[in-house]
Design a protein around this motif. Structure first.
Motif, short mmCIF file in Angstrom:
data_model
loop_
_atom_site.label_atom_id
_atom_site.label_comp_id
_atom_site.label_asym_id
_atom_site.label_seq_id
_atom_site.Cartn_x
_atom_site.Cartn_y
_atom_site.Cartn_z
N UNK A 15 26.12 28.74 58.14
CA UNK A 15 26.48 28.66 56.41
C UNK A 15 26.18 27.04 56.01
N UNK A 16 26.19 26.04 56.98
CA UNK A 16 26.29 24.68 56.59
C UNK A 16 24.59 24.73 56.15
N UNK A 21 20.39 23.96 52.26
CA UNK A 21 18.96 24.54 51.48
C UNK A 21 19.37 24.89 50.16
N UNK A 22 20.52 25.45 49.76
CA UNK A 22 20.82 25.76 48.14
C UNK A 22 20.81 24.27 47.44
N UNK A 23 21.43 23.36 48.10
CA UNK A 23 21.45 22.12 47.40
C UNK A 23 20.11 21.50 47.07
N UNK A 24 19.08 21.52 48.24
CA UNK A 24 17.85 20.95 47.87
C UNK A 24 16.90 22.00 47.11
N UNK A 28 15.10 20.33 43.71
CA UNK A 28 13.84 20.44 43.22
C UNK A 28 13.83 21.04 41.98
N UNK A 29 14.41 22.12 41.79
CA UNK A 29 14.40 22.90 40.61
C UNK A 29 14.60 22.21 39.43
N UNK A 30 15.75 21.15 39.36
CA UNK A 30 15.97 20.44 38.23
C UNK A 30 14.94 19.14 38.10
N UNK A 117 21.17 15.73 36.19
CA UNK A 117 22.68 15.61 36.15
C UNK A 117 23.17 16.47 37.36
N UNK A 118 22.19 17.30 38.12
CA UNK A 118 22.64 18.22 39.16
C UNK A 118 23.62 17.58 40.21
N UNK A 119 22.73 16.41 40.99
CA UNK A 119 23.55 15.78 41.91
C UNK A 119 24.57 14.84 41.59
#
Length: 144
Positions: A15-16, A21-24, A28-30, A117-119
Protein backbone atom coordinates in the motif's frame (compact mmCIF):
# COMPACT_ATOMS: atom_id res chain seq x y z
CA UNK A 1 20.72 -24.39 -9.80
CA UNK A 2 17.61 -23.57 -7.84
CA UNK A 3 16.24 -20.05 -7.95
CA UNK A 4 14.93 -18.59 -4.76
CA UNK A 5 11.57 -16.90 -4.78
CA UNK A 6 11.42 -13.42 -3.35
CA UNK A 7 8.98 -13.20 -0.48
CA UNK A 8 5.72 -11.49 -1.33
CA UNK A 9 5.41 -7.90 -0.25
CA UNK A 10 3.32 -7.52 2.87
CA UNK A 11 0.03 -5.59 2.42
CA UNK A 12 1.22 -2.48 4.28
CA UNK A 13 4.44 -2.20 2.26
CA UNK A 14 2.47 -2.75 -0.94
CA UNK A 15 0.00 0.00 0.00
CA UNK A 16 2.83 2.44 0.85
CA UNK A 17 4.60 1.69 -2.45
CA UNK A 18 1.35 2.22 -4.38
CA UNK A 19 0.69 5.51 -2.56
CA UNK A 20 4.20 6.77 -3.30
CA UNK A 21 3.69 5.82 -6.94
CA UNK A 22 0.40 7.73 -7.03
CA UNK A 23 1.99 10.83 -5.51
CA UNK A 24 4.85 10.73 -8.02
CA UNK A 25 2.47 10.20 -10.96
CA UNK A 26 0.25 13.12 -9.91
CA UNK A 27 3.29 15.37 -9.42
CA UNK A 28 4.66 14.53 -12.90
CA UNK A 29 1.26 15.04 -14.49
CA UNK A 30 0.89 18.48 -12.92
CA UNK A 31 4.50 19.37 -13.74
CA UNK A 32 3.94 18.50 -17.41
CA UNK A 33 0.73 20.59 -17.45
CA UNK A 34 2.52 23.56 -15.85
CA UNK A 35 5.36 23.24 -18.37
CA UNK A 36 2.91 23.13 -21.28
CA UNK A 37 1.28 26.37 -20.07
CA UNK A 38 4.68 27.99 -20.72
CA UNK A 39 5.15 26.14 -24.05
CA UNK A 40 7.87 23.99 -22.48
CA UNK A 41 8.45 20.27 -22.31
CA UNK A 42 8.85 18.70 -18.89
CA UNK A 43 12.61 18.33 -19.47
CA UNK A 44 12.93 21.97 -20.48
CA UNK A 45 11.00 23.05 -17.39
CA UNK A 46 13.15 20.92 -15.07
CA UNK A 47 16.37 22.26 -16.61
CA UNK A 48 15.12 25.85 -16.41
CA UNK A 49 14.12 25.34 -12.77
CA UNK A 50 17.61 24.08 -11.95
CA UNK A 51 19.25 26.99 -13.74
CA UNK A 52 17.03 29.50 -11.98
CA UNK A 53 18.85 28.53 -8.77
CA UNK A 54 22.39 28.80 -10.13
CA UNK A 55 24.38 28.56 -13.38
CA UNK A 56 25.63 25.02 -13.99
CA UNK A 57 28.01 23.29 -16.40
CA UNK A 58 26.34 21.06 -18.97
CA UNK A 59 27.86 17.90 -17.50
CA UNK A 60 26.43 18.71 -14.04
CA UNK A 61 23.01 19.40 -15.59
CA UNK A 62 23.13 16.01 -17.28
CA UNK A 63 23.93 14.35 -13.93
CA UNK A 64 21.08 16.15 -12.17
CA UNK A 65 18.61 15.31 -14.96
CA UNK A 66 20.00 11.76 -15.25
CA UNK A 67 20.52 12.00 -19.01
CA UNK A 68 23.29 12.22 -21.55
CA UNK A 69 25.17 15.54 -21.96
CA UNK A 70 24.19 15.59 -25.66
CA UNK A 71 20.51 15.68 -24.61
CA UNK A 72 21.23 18.65 -22.33
CA UNK A 73 22.90 20.48 -25.21
CA UNK A 74 19.72 20.20 -27.29
CA UNK A 75 17.50 21.36 -24.42
CA UNK A 76 19.78 24.32 -23.69
CA UNK A 77 19.86 25.18 -27.41
CA UNK A 78 16.05 25.38 -27.55
CA UNK A 79 15.82 27.41 -24.33
CA UNK A 80 18.58 29.73 -25.54
CA UNK A 81 16.67 30.33 -28.79
CA UNK A 82 13.70 31.47 -26.69
CA UNK A 83 15.89 33.80 -24.61
CA UNK A 84 15.36 31.83 -21.40
CA UNK A 85 18.92 30.53 -21.02
CA UNK A 86 22.37 31.76 -22.00
CA UNK A 87 25.79 30.16 -22.14
CA UNK A 88 28.70 31.86 -20.42
CA UNK A 89 32.27 30.94 -19.56
CA UNK A 90 32.89 29.49 -16.10
CA UNK A 91 34.95 32.07 -14.16
CA UNK A 92 36.85 29.23 -12.45
CA UNK A 93 37.71 27.48 -15.76
CA UNK A 94 37.15 29.42 -18.96
CA UNK A 95 37.25 26.18 -20.98
CA UNK A 96 33.96 25.18 -19.35
CA UNK A 97 30.66 26.69 -20.45
CA UNK A 98 27.96 27.33 -17.89
CA UNK A 99 24.29 27.42 -18.74
CA UNK A 100 22.48 30.19 -16.86
CA UNK A 101 18.88 31.36 -16.73
CA UNK A 102 18.26 34.83 -18.11
CA UNK A 103 15.99 37.28 -16.27
CA UNK A 104 13.12 36.05 -18.47
CA UNK A 105 14.08 32.45 -17.73
CA UNK A 106 13.95 33.09 -13.98
CA UNK A 107 10.54 34.76 -14.41
CA UNK A 108 9.22 31.71 -16.28
CA UNK A 109 10.72 29.37 -13.66
CA UNK A 110 8.94 31.32 -10.89
CA UNK A 111 5.68 31.00 -12.85
CA UNK A 112 6.21 27.24 -13.09
CA UNK A 113 6.77 26.99 -9.36
CA UNK A 114 3.71 29.12 -8.61
CA UNK A 115 1.48 26.84 -10.69
CA UNK A 116 2.51 23.61 -8.94
CA UNK A 117 -0.29 23.36 -6.40
CA UNK A 118 -0.48 19.58 -6.18
CA UNK A 119 2.26 19.25 -3.58
CA UNK A 120 1.66 22.58 -1.87
CA UNK A 121 -2.05 22.14 -1.14
CA UNK A 122 -1.97 18.66 0.45
CA UNK A 123 1.13 19.54 2.48
CA UNK A 124 -0.69 22.59 3.86
CA UNK A 125 -3.06 20.13 5.56
CA UNK A 126 -0.17 18.71 7.58
CA UNK A 127 1.21 20.37 10.68
CA UNK A 128 4.78 21.64 10.66
CA UNK A 129 5.84 18.64 12.77
CA UNK A 130 4.11 16.24 10.37
CA UNK A 131 5.86 17.88 7.40
CA UNK A 132 9.21 17.54 9.18
CA UNK A 133 8.51 13.88 9.96
CA UNK A 134 7.51 13.20 6.34
CA UNK A 135 10.63 14.95 5.06
CA UNK A 136 12.85 12.98 7.42
CA UNK A 137 11.23 9.66 6.48
CA UNK A 138 11.61 10.39 2.76
CA UNK A 139 15.26 11.33 3.25
CA UNK A 140 15.82 8.11 5.19
CA UNK A 141 14.21 6.09 2.40
CA UNK A 142 16.42 7.75 -0.22
CA UNK A 143 19.57 7.21 1.85
CA UNK A 144 18.85 3.48 2.32
Amino acid sequence: MATQKKPRMDPLTLEVVELIGSVVARYHEEYEEAAAEHALTGAQARLLSLLSLEPLPMRRLAQKLKCEPSNVTGIVDRLETRGLVERRPDPADRRVKLAAATDEGRRVARGLGDSLNFAREPLAGLSHDEQLALRDLLRRMLDA
